[in-house]
Design an enzyme around this catalytic site. Structure first.
Site, mmCIF file in Angstrom:
data_model
loop_
_atom_site.group_PDB
_atom_site.id
_atom_site.type_symbol
_atom_site.label_atom_id
_atom_site.label_comp_id
_atom_site.label_asym_id
_atom_site.label_seq_id
_atom_site.Cartn_x
_atom_site.Cartn_y
_atom_site.Cartn_z
ATOM 1 N N PHE A 14 5.681 -8.285 -3.309
ATOM 2 C CA PHE A 14 4.687 -9.057 -2.539
ATOM 3 C C PHE A 14 3.679 -9.775 -3.423
ATOM 4 O O PHE A 14 3.068 -10.752 -3.007
ATOM 5 C CB PHE A 14 3.935 -8.126 -1.561
ATOM 6 C CG PHE A 14 2.835 -7.327 -2.227
ATOM 7 C CD1 PHE A 14 1.581 -7.878 -2.447
ATOM 8 C CD2 PHE A 14 3.054 -6.028 -2.675
ATOM 9 C CE1 PHE A 14 0.575 -7.161 -3.079
ATOM 10 C CE2 PHE A 14 2.061 -5.306 -3.313
ATOM 11 C CZ PHE A 14 0.811 -5.877 -3.514
ATOM 12 N N LYS A 36 16.033 -12.320 -1.310
ATOM 13 C CA LYS A 36 15.437 -11.456 -0.281
ATOM 14 C C LYS A 36 14.000 -11.238 -0.727
ATOM 15 O O LYS A 36 13.690 -10.373 -1.545
ATOM 16 C CB LYS A 36 16.206 -10.128 -0.220
ATOM 17 C CG LYS A 36 16.112 -9.373 1.092
ATOM 18 C CD LYS A 36 14.720 -8.977 1.515
ATOM 19 C CE LYS A 36 14.124 -7.849 0.734
ATOM 20 N NZ LYS A 36 12.689 -7.618 1.051
ATOM 21 N N GLU A 64 8.980 -8.658 2.474
ATOM 22 C CA GLU A 64 8.752 -8.859 3.903
ATOM 23 C C GLU A 64 7.261 -8.991 4.209
ATOM 24 O O GLU A 64 6.877 -9.333 5.318
ATOM 25 C CB GLU A 64 9.388 -7.724 4.709
ATOM 26 C CG GLU A 64 8.877 -6.316 4.417
ATOM 27 C CD GLU A 64 9.564 -5.647 3.213
ATOM 28 O OE1 GLU A 64 9.706 -6.306 2.165
ATOM 29 O OE2 GLU A 64 9.941 -4.468 3.339
ATOM 30 N N SER A 116 8.366 -1.937 -7.513
ATOM 31 C CA SER A 116 7.792 -0.672 -7.992
ATOM 32 C C SER A 116 8.850 0.163 -8.736
ATOM 33 O O SER A 116 10.051 -0.053 -8.562
ATOM 34 C CB SER A 116 7.253 0.117 -6.801
ATOM 35 O OG SER A 116 8.311 0.351 -5.901
ATOM 36 N N CYS A 128 1.250 -6.838 -12.056
ATOM 37 C CA CYS A 128 1.986 -5.877 -12.884
ATOM 38 C C CYS A 128 1.481 -5.918 -14.316
ATOM 39 O O CYS A 128 1.764 -5.021 -15.098
ATOM 40 C CB CYS A 128 3.471 -6.187 -12.865
ATOM 41 S SG CYS A 128 3.832 -7.754 -13.632
ATOM 42 N N GLU A 154 0.702 4.337 -11.476
ATOM 43 C CA GLU A 154 0.210 2.979 -11.234
ATOM 44 C C GLU A 154 -0.576 2.986 -9.918
ATOM 45 O O GLU A 154 -0.041 3.377 -8.878
ATOM 46 C CB GLU A 154 1.404 2.018 -11.115
ATOM 47 C CG GLU A 154 0.988 0.573 -10.926
ATOM 48 C CD GLU A 154 2.186 -0.352 -10.693
ATOM 49 O OE1 GLU A 154 3.064 -0.008 -9.879
ATOM 50 O OE2 GLU A 154 2.226 -1.421 -11.314
HETATM 51 P P1 NAD Z 1 8.287 -2.613 -3.746
HETATM 52 O O1 NAD Z 1 9.102 -1.905 -4.744
HETATM 53 O O2 NAD Z 1 7.714 -1.853 -2.613
HETATM 54 O O3 NAD Z 1 9.146 -3.808 -3.072
HETATM 55 C C1 NAD Z 1 9.835 -4.745 -3.860
HETATM 56 C C2 NAD Z 1 11.048 -5.264 -3.079
HETATM 57 O O4 NAD Z 1 11.946 -4.179 -2.838
HETATM 58 C C3 NAD Z 1 10.705 -5.840 -1.709
HETATM 59 O O5 NAD Z 1 11.484 -6.988 -1.507
HETATM 60 C C4 NAD Z 1 11.073 -4.729 -0.739
HETATM 61 O O6 NAD Z 1 11.503 -5.204 0.512
HETATM 62 C C5 NAD Z 1 12.219 -4.036 -1.454
HETATM 63 N N1 NAD Z 1 12.259 -2.587 -1.176
HETATM 64 C C6 NAD Z 1 11.207 -1.770 -0.891
HETATM 65 N N2 NAD Z 1 11.632 -0.498 -0.726
HETATM 66 C C7 NAD Z 1 12.972 -0.512 -0.915
HETATM 67 C C8 NAD Z 1 13.968 0.503 -0.893
HETATM 68 N N3 NAD Z 1 13.668 1.771 -0.630
HETATM 69 N N4 NAD Z 1 15.249 0.143 -1.128
HETATM 70 C C9 NAD Z 1 15.573 -1.142 -1.401
HETATM 71 N N5 NAD Z 1 14.649 -2.144 -1.437
HETATM 72 C C10 NAD Z 1 13.372 -1.833 -1.201
HETATM 73 O O7 NAD Z 1 7.136 -3.382 -4.569
HETATM 74 P P2 NAD Z 1 5.888 -4.191 -4.019
HETATM 75 O O8 NAD Z 1 4.888 -3.227 -3.463
HETATM 76 O O9 NAD Z 1 6.325 -5.322 -3.152
HETATM 77 O O10 NAD Z 1 5.343 -4.840 -5.369
HETATM 78 C C11 NAD Z 1 4.450 -4.198 -6.240
HETATM 79 C C12 NAD Z 1 5.175 -3.514 -7.381
HETATM 80 O O11 NAD Z 1 5.932 -4.460 -8.114
HETATM 81 C C13 NAD Z 1 4.221 -2.887 -8.389
HETATM 82 O O12 NAD Z 1 4.730 -1.650 -8.791
HETATM 83 C C14 NAD Z 1 4.226 -3.879 -9.542
HETATM 84 O O13 NAD Z 1 3.873 -3.331 -10.796
HETATM 85 C C15 NAD Z 1 5.645 -4.333 -9.516
HETATM 86 N N6 NAD Z 1 5.782 -5.618 -10.187
HETATM 87 C C16 NAD Z 1 6.360 -5.629 -11.423
HETATM 88 C C17 NAD Z 1 6.460 -6.830 -12.112
HETATM 89 C C18 NAD Z 1 7.063 -6.887 -13.484
HETATM 90 O O14 NAD Z 1 7.248 -7.971 -13.984
HETATM 91 N N7 NAD Z 1 7.382 -5.772 -14.130
HETATM 92 C C19 NAD Z 1 5.986 -8.013 -11.536
HETATM 93 C C20 NAD Z 1 5.422 -7.946 -10.274
HETATM 94 C C21 NAD Z 1 5.317 -6.739 -9.596
#
Ligand code: NAD
Length: 496
Positions: A149, A173, A176, A226, A281, A381
């Site tokens: 997000f 994808k 959401e 994450s 991140c 985090e």
């Molecule tokens: P998230 O992991 O909750 O969601 C990321 C994506 O995965 C979304 O599209 C979501 O729909 C999908 N998803 C969520 N749960 C899932 C599951 N159980 N199975 C399959 N798909 C699933 O992350 P978020 O809260 O949207 O974003 C924040 C996180 O992203 C933080 O931890 C941040 O550090 C990380 N991030 C990392 C970088 C990087 O470059 N390393 C960059 C941006 C964000």
């Protein structure tokens, strides 16, 4: 008025048939849009159509593919502020932060304009008599991207422009939680001349991601999110024999040496820890004060206290709300735990309000001191405007502490000593290092090189590594006899 978003399939928005989800403004909970969760049949159809489009697209000459990127870059620039406005509404980001999000994505599109040079192979003539060997770089087929997000413009743009420029089809994808921005990016891509089907956007959560991870016709998966989800994506995609890059969460440290320029270091620290509500991140979430710099905690607290959150079009706001009430509750939970674990709560952002927006997901700047490595606020985090700090005697102590941390996305040092900076740069086990630079995100001609638990995979996102990620190398060895040519001497070298 609530916008009804659909999936973006074959160059148009198509109303879905699955359950719907509401997209809300995190500053006031207003419902901005609804999205349909893509059904299994809709995902199958989207992947199949992307495959059909890709088989034609791979034959399009690379300079023409580059021209699509030039046109797309032009359209993104022309629509820059409009995209940023949509992005601000659905994420709560300040307008400046939102513009930065879009701009960092445009830079990757600019990089993709250079695709022809990036697809150059290698040649060696005469590997044997009249035999040449050369390599050609070819697309994989259909690739998938799953995005978080926190950067709804930049991160999709890290992925699909380079993948498509390399000759692939792409199924995105997006998160959401803020799908309006990626949908606008897809519409503009189509307007720029992208063939129908070459970029498909389907909405949803875990079920839709699973459908992509296990889909026979998806060749590579690019994920950002994450840590627990990144591990799951990496393992599941690999088990299904796909190429995968999974960028994950972080705990990024800033080391402040006693010889640093104090004002510069503190102002950089405050921007890097609170900016974008700490939902970056590469945010600095841990600060290590070395030697006499340990006395600077109160100065840091004072500078952080001067930053106040607000709504996206408030020009004085330092940052916006957290993305959801659940995200806010999680951060508040960490602050409570830090307090219980014995860290010193120097600045407490729990009771934060913004005039006129009583329902926003607000968290004020928060600072903990005397934090130890066992505490959960140091290990995990938090992903909010919460900075934890500790003091150590020497640079070597700071390096040891950081190297023991499981994350390795970004790190920075503030110092006026070239020797200290050189030692730090060499010894630190983190993939992106800033020297008197708080958030060292490389521009797209490099790659974004997180290490340890911040990245699972081999080839990183954007830059030359992404071109390798989205392509296969084919090596050709060829012999052409020329019946017309005069016989050449059959000279040999005598090796001693
Ligand atoms: P998230 O992991 O909750 O969601 C990321 C994506 O995965 C979304 O599209 C979501 O729909 C999908 N998803 C969520 N749960 C899932 C599951 N159980 N199975 C399959 N798909 C699933 O992350 P978020 O809260 O949207 O974003 C924040 C996180 O992203 C933080 O931890 C941040 O550090 C990380 N991030 C990392 C970088 C990087 O470059 N390393 C960059 C941006 C964000």
């Amino acid at each position: 008025m609530t916008t009804k978003l659909g999936n973006f399939v074959n160059g148009a928005t198509v109303a879905g048939t699955g359950d719907t989800l509401e997209v809300t403004n995190p500053a006031n909970q207003e419902v901005l849009a609804t999205i349909p969760y893509a059904t299994a049949a809709e995902i199958d159809a989207a992947v199949a159509a992307a495959g059909d489009a890709q088989r034609e697209w791979r034959e399009v000459p690379t300079p023409e593919r580059a021209r699509l990127m030039f046109k797309y870059q032009e359209l993104l620039k022309a629509n820059h502020d409009d995209i940023a406005r949509i992005l601000s509404l659905e994420t709560g980001k300040t307008f400046d932060d939102a513009k930065g999000d879009v701009w960092r994505g445009i830079e990757v599109v600019e990089h993709a304009c250079n695709v022809s040079s990036m697809l150059m192979g290698e040649t060696v003539e005469n590997v044997a008599r009249r035999i040449d060997t050369y390599s050609v770089i070819q697309p994989l087929g259909v690739c998938a991207g799953i995005t978080p997000f926190n950067f709804p413009a930049m991160i999709p743009l890290w992925m699909f422009p380079l993948a498509v420029a390399c000759g692939n089809g792409f199924v995105l994808k997006p998160s959401e939680q803020d799908p309006m921005t990626p949908m606008r990016l897809a519409e503009l891509f189509s307007e720029a001349g992208a063939p129908d089907g070459i970029l498909q956007v389907i909405h949803g959560g875990k079920d839709q991601v699973d459908a992509l991870l296990t889909h026979r016709d998806i060749k590579a998966v690019s994920f950002v999110g994450s840590v627990p989800v990144a591990k799951y994506i990496y393992q599941t995609a690999a088990q299904n024999l796909k190429r995968v890059q999974a960028l994950a969460g972080a705990k990024n440290h800033m080391v402040i040496m006693p010889d640093a320029n104090k004002d510069q270091a503190i102002s950089s620290l405050v921007g890097a820890s609170c900016g974008a509500a700490g939902q970056r991140c590469m945010a600095i979430s841990a600060c290590i004060l070395v030697g006499e710099a340990r006395e600077w905690v109160d100065d840091i607290a004072e500078a952080m206290a001067a930053v106040r959150p607000g709504v996206w079009d408030d020009e004085d706001a330092g940052y916006g709300p957290q993305i959801t009430q659940a995200a806010k509750d999680r951060i508040v939970g960490f602050i409570e735990r830090g307090d219980e674990e014995g860290a010193r709560l120097v600045l407490d952002g729990r009771d934060c309000t913004v005039d006129g927006y009583p329902d926003g997901n607000w968290v004020g700047p928060t600072l903990f001191a005397d934090v130890t490595p066992e505490m959960s606020i140091y290990r995990e985090e938090i992903f909010g405007p919460v900075l934890v700090s500790s003091g150590v005697e020497t640079l070597s102590d700071a390096i040891d502490l950081i190297n023991q941390n499981p994350y390795g996305n970004g790190v920075s040092i503030f110092t006026s000593s070239g020797g200290a900076a050189r030692t730090f740069q060499h010894e630190i086990e983190v993939g992106q290092v800033g020297i008197n630079v708080p958030i060292p995100v490389p521009l797209p001609f490099f790659s974004f090189t997180g290490w340890k638990d911040s990245f699972f995979g081999d080839l990183h996102t954007y830059g030359k590594q992404a071109v390798r990620f989205y392509t296969e190398t084919k090596t050709v060895t060829a012999r052409w006899l020329d019946e017309m040519a005069p016989a050449t001497a059959n000279m040999t070298i005598r090796l001693q």
